[in-house]
Write a protein that holds these residues in place. Structure first.
Motif, mmCIF file in Angstrom:
data_model
loop_
_atom_site.group_PDB
_atom_site.id
_atom_site.type_symbol
_atom_site.label_atom_id
_atom_site.label_comp_id
_atom_site.label_asym_id
_atom_site.label_seq_id
_atom_site.Cartn_x
_atom_site.Cartn_y
_atom_site.Cartn_z
ATOM 1 N N GLU A 5 7.539 -44.039 -72.551
ATOM 2 C CA GLU A 5 8.775 -43.551 -71.943
ATOM 3 C C GLU A 5 9.436 -44.645 -71.108
ATOM 4 N N LEU A 8 11.369 -47.017 -73.284
ATOM 5 C CA LEU A 8 12.582 -46.452 -73.868
ATOM 6 C C LEU A 8 13.629 -46.086 -72.825
ATOM 7 N N ARG A 9 13.312 -46.292 -71.558
ATOM 8 C CA ARG A 9 14.298 -46.070 -70.510
ATOM 9 C C ARG A 9 14.800 -47.377 -69.903
ATOM 10 N N GLU A 13 21.308 -51.687 -74.826
ATOM 11 C CA GLU A 13 22.147 -50.940 -75.763
ATOM 12 C C GLU A 13 21.409 -50.675 -77.066
ATOM 13 N N ARG A 15 17.470 -50.286 -78.551
ATOM 14 C CA ARG A 15 16.012 -50.236 -78.394
ATOM 15 C C ARG A 15 15.433 -49.971 -79.776
ATOM 16 N N PHE A 169 8.446 -39.735 -76.534
ATOM 17 C CA PHE A 169 9.802 -39.528 -77.043
ATOM 18 C C PHE A 169 9.770 -38.444 -78.108
ATOM 19 N N ARG A 197 19.036 -34.566 -77.598
ATOM 20 C CA ARG A 197 19.105 -35.351 -76.369
ATOM 21 C C ARG A 197 19.386 -34.462 -75.153
ATOM 22 N N PRO A 203 12.890 -39.499 -73.752
ATOM 23 C CA PRO A 203 13.845 -40.176 -74.633
ATOM 24 C C PRO A 203 13.783 -39.664 -76.068
ATOM 25 N N THR A 204 14.821 -39.958 -76.815
ATOM 26 C CA THR A 204 14.887 -39.576 -78.220
ATOM 27 C C THR A 204 14.973 -40.822 -79.086
ATOM 28 N N SER A 220 22.326 -45.935 -82.058
ATOM 29 C CA SER A 220 22.002 -46.243 -80.662
ATOM 30 C C SER A 220 22.968 -45.558 -79.695
ATOM 31 N N ASP A 224 18.117 -42.743 -77.888
ATOM 32 C CA ASP A 224 17.643 -43.798 -76.991
ATOM 33 C C ASP A 224 16.969 -44.944 -77.732
#
Length: 266
Positions: A5, A8-9, A13, A15, A169, A197, A203-204, A220, A224
């Motif tokens: 997580e 992914l946070r 722009e 990931r 995620f 989302r 995150p997704t 994107s 996420d």
């Protein structure tokens, strides 16, 4: 917040979550590819356990799994590969992508313990519905592993229930059917991603069919992270002879590195 997580946070722009079939074309190359992906700053890597009856996988990944199986790759050896990668300095979060039968054969508790010892951060089991994954979730929770669910466009009534259980995620499937390279996507997929989302506490990520930089940039905006599997696995398969030839190996690895860089171009 778990390592997956957190990854992914991080502000970015794009990931990227690449998917590899462990042991294709050989374990040494898989290790080199993990190092390259780590160096290129991808968010997470999915490490696929080769399986003889991969229901969710298209022909590209099936062929890669067949090659890996022919070299004796199995769940235990994939875990050994992950451990070696960690010992060699690979730090990106690793998610094991496995069908449920190998996990049952090893035993959920034993699997979770070995996975944690090997440096695995989470697991995706595409043929284990959330309604039936309590034993796996309990075993993984004891070892601090995320159990990452898949949600498809047909699951809309179940989206909230699936998301509420999600760890790491939520893996959003872009379209129905098996994995594989696609030229187009349903016009409804963006709305589906926004819906997931909205209700997901984690995150997704979206996967299945994403193969080009323009796909990565498009999705994107609505997820996420973006998973690229078949396109990367196909390139590895096309370069397998070069990867296994000492004289051409470095050039082949460089070509794969460049492909990943192009996917990550913002």
């Amino acid at each position: 917040m778990t390592a997956i997580e957190q990854a992914l946070r991080k502000p970015s722009e794009v990931r990227l979550i690449p998917f590899l079939v462990a042991g294709d074309p050989d374990p040494e190359t898989s290790l080199d590819l993990l190092r390259i992906l780590d160096e290129e700053g991808v968010a997470v890597v999915e490490l696929g356990v080769p399986y003889s009856d991969p229901l969710a996988d298209g022909p590209v990944i099936q062929e890669a799994a067949t090659r890996a199986l022919s070299h004796g790759m199995n769940l235990s050896r994939v875990l050994e590969l992950a451990k070696t990668a960690r010992e060699s300095g690979v730090r990106i979060p690793l998610v094991l992508f496995s069908y449920v039968n190998p996990l049952i054969q090893l035993g959920f508790d034993r699997f979770a313990k070995r996975a944690r010892e090997s440096g695995i951060d989470g697991v995706i089991v595409p043929d284990l519905p959330v309604e039936e994954n309590e034993a796996l979730r309990t075993a993984c929770a004891d070892q601090g592993l995320d159990v990452i669910p898949l949600v498809a466009p047909t699951s809309r009534e179940r989206v909230r229930m699936i998301a509420e259980q999600a760890q790491g995620f939520v893996y959003c499937v872009s379209s129905l059917g098996t994995t594989g390279i696609r030229d187009g996507f349903s016009k409804d997929v963006d709305a589906f991603l926004e819906e997931v989302r909205r209700v997901s506490p984690v995150p997704t990520a979206i996967g299945f069919g994403i193969s080009r930089p323009e796909h990565v940039r498009r999705f994107s905006r609505h997820a996420d992270a973006v998973v690229v599997g078949s396109a990367l696995v196909r390139l590895i398969g096309e370069r397998r002879e070069a990867l296994q030839n000492h004289a051409t190996r470095e050039q082949a690895l460089a070509e794969i590195r460049e492909f990943v860089r192009e996917l990550k171009t913002e």
